[in-house]
Enzyme design. Sequence first.
Site, short mmCIF file in Angstrom:
data_model
loop_
_atom_site.label_atom_id
_atom_site.label_comp_id
_atom_site.label_asym_id
_atom_site.label_seq_id
_atom_site.Cartn_x
_atom_site.Cartn_y
_atom_site.Cartn_z
CE LYS A 6 4.27 3.40 13.52
NZ LYS A 6 4.62 2.91 12.20
CE1 TYR A 14 -4.71 4.03 9.08
CE2 TYR A 14 -5.36 3.69 11.36
CZ TYR A 14 -4.54 3.40 10.28
OH TYR A 14 -3.54 2.46 10.43
N PRO A 48 -3.88 0.73 19.22
CG PRO A 48 -5.84 -0.41 18.70
CD PRO A 48 -5.11 0.22 19.83
CE1 TYR A 101 -0.74 3.96 9.53
CE2 TYR A 101 0.27 3.13 7.51
CZ TYR A 101 -0.73 3.07 8.47
OH TYR A 101 -1.72 2.12 8.38
CG HIS A 130 -2.10 -0.91 1.08
ND1 HIS A 130 -3.26 -0.74 1.77
CD2 HIS A 130 -2.29 -1.98 0.29
CE1 HIS A 130 -4.12 -1.68 1.43
NE2 HIS A 130 -3.55 -2.45 0.53
P1 FAD Z 1 1.92 -11.55 22.07
O1 FAD Z 1 1.50 -11.64 20.67
O2 FAD Z 1 0.91 -11.15 23.09
O3 FAD Z 1 2.55 -12.95 22.46
C1 FAD Z 1 2.86 -13.31 23.79
C2 FAD Z 1 2.77 -14.81 23.93
O4 FAD Z 1 3.14 -15.19 25.22
C3 FAD Z 1 1.34 -15.34 23.73
O5 FAD Z 1 1.34 -16.36 22.79
C4 FAD Z 1 0.93 -15.78 25.10
O6 FAD Z 1 0.02 -16.87 25.06
C5 FAD Z 1 2.26 -16.18 25.71
N1 FAD Z 1 2.26 -16.15 27.17
C6 FAD Z 1 1.65 -15.28 28.00
N2 FAD Z 1 1.88 -15.60 29.27
C7 FAD Z 1 2.67 -16.70 29.27
C8 FAD Z 1 3.24 -17.48 30.29
N3 FAD Z 1 3.02 -17.21 31.57
N4 FAD Z 1 3.99 -18.55 29.94
C9 FAD Z 1 4.20 -18.83 28.63
N5 FAD Z 1 3.69 -18.11 27.62
C10 FAD Z 1 2.92 -17.06 27.93
N6 FAD Z 1 -1.38 -4.29 16.89
C11 FAD Z 1 -1.53 -3.63 15.77
O7 FAD Z 1 -0.56 -3.07 15.28
N7 FAD Z 1 -2.76 -3.60 15.14
C12 FAD Z 1 -3.84 -4.26 15.66
O8 FAD Z 1 -4.93 -4.24 15.09
C13 FAD Z 1 -3.71 -4.94 16.84
N8 FAD Z 1 -4.76 -5.58 17.39
C14 FAD Z 1 -4.59 -6.22 18.58
C15 FAD Z 1 -5.67 -6.86 19.18
C16 FAD Z 1 -5.53 -7.50 20.42
C17 FAD Z 1 -6.72 -8.17 21.07
C18 FAD Z 1 -4.27 -7.49 21.06
C19 FAD Z 1 -4.08 -8.15 22.41
C20 FAD Z 1 -3.18 -6.86 20.44
C21 FAD Z 1 -3.34 -6.22 19.21
N9 FAD Z 1 -2.27 -5.59 18.57
C22 FAD Z 1 -2.43 -4.95 17.43
C23 FAD Z 1 -0.94 -5.59 19.12
C24 FAD Z 1 -0.07 -6.65 18.48
O9 FAD Z 1 -0.84 -7.77 18.13
C25 FAD Z 1 0.97 -6.99 19.52
O10 FAD Z 1 1.75 -5.82 19.71
C26 FAD Z 1 1.84 -8.17 19.17
O11 FAD Z 1 1.10 -9.36 19.21
C27 FAD Z 1 3.00 -8.26 20.15
O12 FAD Z 1 3.66 -9.48 20.01
P2 FAD Z 1 4.33 -10.18 21.24
O13 FAD Z 1 4.94 -11.42 20.70
O14 FAD Z 1 5.16 -9.21 21.99
O15 FAD Z 1 3.13 -10.52 22.25
C1 DHB Z 2 -5.09 -2.83 11.27
C2 DHB Z 2 -4.98 -2.55 12.60
C3 DHB Z 2 -4.53 -1.31 12.99
O1 DHB Z 2 -4.39 -1.02 14.29
C4 DHB Z 2 -4.20 -0.34 12.07
O2 DHB Z 2 -3.78 0.86 12.49
C5 DHB Z 2 -4.30 -0.64 10.74
C6 DHB Z 2 -4.75 -1.90 10.34
C7 DHB Z 2 -5.58 -4.16 10.86
O3 DHB Z 2 -5.86 -4.99 11.74
O4 DHB Z 2 -5.73 -4.39 9.66
#
Ligand code: FAD
Ligand code: DHB
Length: 396
Positions: free
Chosen positions: A300, A201, A296, A391, A73
């Site tokens: 980022k 957005y 979100p 962005y 995009h």
């Molecule tokens: P996570 O993906 O949270 O992974 C952490 C892992 O650790 C999980 O698999 C969990 O099960 C595991 N864990 C937890 N506790 C334990 C334990 N005690 N022992 C062993 N394992 C454990 N970001 C965006 O940019 N756009 C979005 O639209 C967006 N939507 C989101 C929606 C939701 C509901 C959430 C929660 C987050 C969203 N995010 C979004 C943020 C983005 O998904 C996260 O920043 C990203 O997943 C971070 O990755 P991570 O590996 O640090 O953490």
């Molecule tokens: C999506 C999520 C976001 O938070 C964003 O800023 C843009 C796209 C997505 O889930 O597609």
Amino acid sequence: MRRTQVAIVGAGPAGLLLGQLLYKEGIETILLERRSAEYVSGRIRAGVLEPGTVNVLERAGVASRLHAEGLLHEGVEIGFRGRRHRINLKALTGKSVTVYGQTEVTRDLMDARAAAGAPSVYEAEDVALHDIAGPSPRVTYRHRGVGHEVACDFVAGCDGFHGISRRSIPAAALSVYERVYPFGWLGVLADFPPPWEELIYANSEHGFALASMRSPTRVRCYLQCSLEDRIGQWSDERFWTEFGRRLGSEIGARVPSTPIAPSIEKSIAPLRSFVAEPLRFGRLFLAGDAAHIVPPTGAKGLNLAVSDVFYLSEALRNFYREPPGDRAESALDAYSARALRRIWHAERFSWWMTRQLHRFPGDAFDERLQHAELEHLFESRAAQASMAENYVGLAL
Ligand code: FAD
Ligand code: DHB
């Protein structure tokens, strides 16, 4: 007792990618995840990758499907007062973003780890960290009712916001900065071809809405909602009617009505800004959501998880590159400050996007400022360049 170099807690994008980057450097890891592999790979979350994130995934050797299936995009749109204003990312920065779901990134990383034969334990219960302040940390856990212990050089806490790693650090050794927002995001995933070419957005008088996508046949859309709202109150029909109202009649009319493609997933997430500093305590490093959360808006969260583990993998590589007697900790010491610099820039941008695009209850002065700021954005190339630069991801 088993031994490894780095014990990674959490198999989200941060943990899986760190494992893959370290594998490429010949550094041994074990990955401990509380949930099942199916649960982790099915979790619907982020969707927009910065070009820097794509570069890291390339280095990790997991970008071939991303290049084949990801959608490039070159711009994003901001909807306001019935009009849409395009921010031309490509013209302003020379860069584009890639739309490719976190589910797909996770799957590619899981496949690569399985192909590498690196050990992963899913459904690991009661993961606990021991002796992280000293030179010989250990991790214990239970799997299928049996207790296990792993001795390691380092622990990587990649277990997300609710994980145990950050909570294993004494409170006095951490500084926490936090802001919560008075609303959530209601997200819906549905199978129909996106009737918009780029992400939109929208700041509307009825609240924020985001039109996104996952593929040429799948949309991902969000609505600002009340923190008291429950999924059961939002039928698909109510969602799409409200979505059309917030995005304007032109887009609203293009959402298929009868029968509306039934949603595949629907969830509500609260919005929060959070940073815990520093990212190192003794032999434990924090990375990704374990250390910080962004709202979100601006996409980022996943990108920050990737930049953290890229910096951490470099620090560990530099440490292990030296022969055992000569290993200095300077690269490891530098990880926290290096990652935090990028984290705070992303925190600022996500906070700014959230402020500009949502309805905040009850402050008319702030609302006037928000409208003035958006008008400035639409009229000033300099303001657009600043937004675009953030962005697509700052070169820090
Ligand atoms: P996570 O993906 O949270 O992974 C952490 C892992 O650790 C999980 O698999 C969990 O099960 C595991 N864990 C937890 N506790 C334990 C334990 N005690 N022992 C062993 N394992 C454990 N970001 C965006 O940019 N756009 C979005 O639209 C967006 N939507 C989101 C929606 C939701 C509901 C959430 C929660 C987050 C969203 N995010 C979004 C943020 C983005 O998904 C996260 O920043 C990203 O997943 C971070 O990755 P991570 O590996 O640090 O953490
Ligand atoms: C999506 C999520 C976001 O938070 C964003 O800023 C843009 C796209 C997505 O889930 O597609």
